[in-house]
Design a protein around this motif. Structure first.
Motif, short mmCIF file in Angstrom:
data_model
loop_
_atom_site.label_atom_id
_atom_site.label_comp_id
_atom_site.label_asym_id
_atom_site.label_seq_id
_atom_site.Cartn_x
_atom_site.Cartn_y
_atom_site.Cartn_z
N VAL A 143 0.84 -1.20 0.00
CA VAL A 143 0.00 0.00 0.00
C VAL A 143 0.87 1.26 0.00
O VAL A 143 1.68 1.46 0.91
N PRO A 144 0.72 2.14 -1.00
CA PRO A 144 1.55 3.36 -1.06
C PRO A 144 1.41 4.25 0.17
O PRO A 144 2.38 4.91 0.57
N ASP A 145 0.24 4.28 0.79
CA ASP A 145 0.00 5.16 1.94
C ASP A 145 0.40 4.54 3.27
O ASP A 145 0.11 5.12 4.33
N ILE A 146 1.04 3.38 3.27
CA ILE A 146 1.25 2.65 4.53
C ILE A 146 2.05 3.45 5.55
O ILE A 146 1.72 3.46 6.74
N TYR A 147 3.09 4.16 5.14
CA TYR A 147 3.90 4.92 6.10
C TYR A 147 3.11 6.10 6.65
O TYR A 147 3.25 6.46 7.83
N ARG A 148 2.26 6.69 5.81
CA ARG A 148 1.37 7.75 6.26
C ARG A 148 0.34 7.20 7.25
O ARG A 148 0.01 7.86 8.24
N MET A 149 -0.14 6.00 7.02
CA MET A 149 -1.10 5.37 7.93
C MET A 149 -0.47 5.09 9.29
O MET A 149 -1.09 5.32 10.34
#
Length: 407
Positions: A143-149
């Motif tokens: 998931v591209p947003d995983i670090y943001r999550m």
């Protein structure tokens, strides 16, 4: 300086109580129980101290309340689960041989959770949520947003964890520092082998050396950035194919500065009477027993230490009769009280073993989680721990025929 002194004192204390607990295994029962209690208390104090930034009075009170109700196995729960999984995706990039996703079972549709919906869930749960696991049936690093999550939950005072096979992790594309700076507390890397020969049995077509290079890159970056997190642990599901490498795996973990985790295999025998679409097959009891026996013989290790009780009974020739566990469990389970799972599409299930959408408790994109938490489906699941429940009619009950661990 004072903080460092307390850290070291608690580390030494828990190492000593752990040694005491191991030594007490051959002692008289009351002495053994005393040693276990001392170790439990020491580990509890250490845990609270090291995770104090995540623990508030409200969270601690909620945890105490939930733990009491879990012990009593109450049907309706006052309070909220303090440990949860929110699944970023159920898409995976490997074919792990003991995973429903890996062997191609078709459960719910594939997808990725919307970030805004994820953020709304975290905001709704943050007052009582202590730990958040961002992994389920897919690999979260896809998931591209995983670090943001991760960062979103971390900044709201929630301890974060994820498990990954590392195949989607690309240090050469600058993904190491975002991982470390995200605030992730703990990361499990799935290896299940100490050599290419065993690694490829569980994860066909993948390269063991590439995973090791990535783990080293994370550890090197942590030192460079002077970060203690994420703590890295290496998972080794003990099977007949890799049991000879337990010692080698421990040495590997030590060399990499990681913690080795040796896990019991889950064979997912509950799907042996279904096809790839989870449609029931027309097979009789004897045929199903033979399929179960084949899986047990193929995968279970020789050492019963790594075999759960239901599998031990089956290996001794007992039939698996799920109805025998309706109203009683041979293994204790905390999931319907302490934990819950929200899949990428908002569906709620009782535990990490639930794969079939027919066992959904409800959907948080349609109603608030606290409404789902004590609905009829959830209450019937909890009831099955103390008394028999009827065959589900219009509501799910994945706990009904479960011995306490989904086999």
């Amino acid at each position: 300086m004072t903080t460092l002194i307390v850290d070291h004192v608690l580390d030494r204390l828990t190492r000593r109580t752990a040694r005491l607990k191991r030594a007490a295994e051959s002692w008289a029962r009351w002495r053994r129980r005393f040693a276990e209690a001392v170790d439990f208390a020491a580990r509890g104090v250490r845990h609270v101290w090291f995770n104090r930034r995540y623990l508030t009075p409200i969270k601690l009170a909620n945890m105490a309340l939930i733990n009491i109700q879990c012990k009593l196995k109450t049907e309706r729960v006052v309070g909220m689960p303090y440990r949860m999984k929110i699944e970023p995706t159920n898409i995976c990039n490997t074919k792990c041989q003991l995973c429903p996703t890996g062997i191609g079972l078709q459960g719910r549709s594939k997808g990725v959770i919307d970030f805004d919906r994820y953020a709304a869930l975290v905001d709704a749960l943050r007052r009582t949520l202590y730990t958040l696991d961002l992994s389920m049936w897919g690999d979260p690093l896809i998931v591209p947003d995983i670090y943001r999550m991760i960062r979103y939950a971390h900044d709201r005072g929630i301890w974060t964890y994820l498990s990954s096979n590392l195949h989607a992790f690309k240090p050469e594309k600058g993904q190491v520092e975002p991982l470390i700076r995200s605030g992730l507390d703990l990361m499990t890397c799935s290896l299940h082998g100490a050599s290419q020969e065993t690694y490829k049995i569980y994860q066909p077509g993948k390269q063991f050396d590439q995973a090791i290079v990535k783990i080293r890159a994370i550890q090197d970056a942590k030192r460079r950035l002077d970060s203690a997190t994420p703590e890295i642990q290496l998972n080794f599901v003990v099977t007949r194919f890799n049991q000879h490498e337990i010692g080698d795996f421990q040495h590997l973990a030590n060399a990499l500065g990681c913690k080795a985790i040796f896990s019991n295999p889950s064979l997912n025998l509950r799907f042996q009477d279904r096809d790839k679409n989870l449609t029931p097959l027309s097979i009789n009891g004897e045929q199903l027993k033979e399929k179960h026996r084949a899986m047990l013989d193929k995968w279970l290790p020789d050492n019963d230490r790594y075999v759960i009780e239901p599998y031990r009974l089956m290996r001794q020739g007992h039939d698996y009769q799920g109805d025998n566990y309706n109203g009683r469990k041979i293994m204790d389970c905390h999931w319907p009280w302490k934990d819950s799972v929200i899949n990428w599409d908002g569906s709620v299930v009782t535990c990490c073993g639930v794969y079939d959408p027919n066992n959904d408790m409800g959907n948080v994109f349609e109603q608030p989680f606290h409404t789902v938490w004590n609905n009829r489906a959830y209450r019937m699941a909890r009831r099955s721990f103390k008394q028999r429940t009827e065959t589900p009619q219009g509501y799910a009950n994945p706990c009904r025929d479960c011995p306490g661990f989904m086999v």
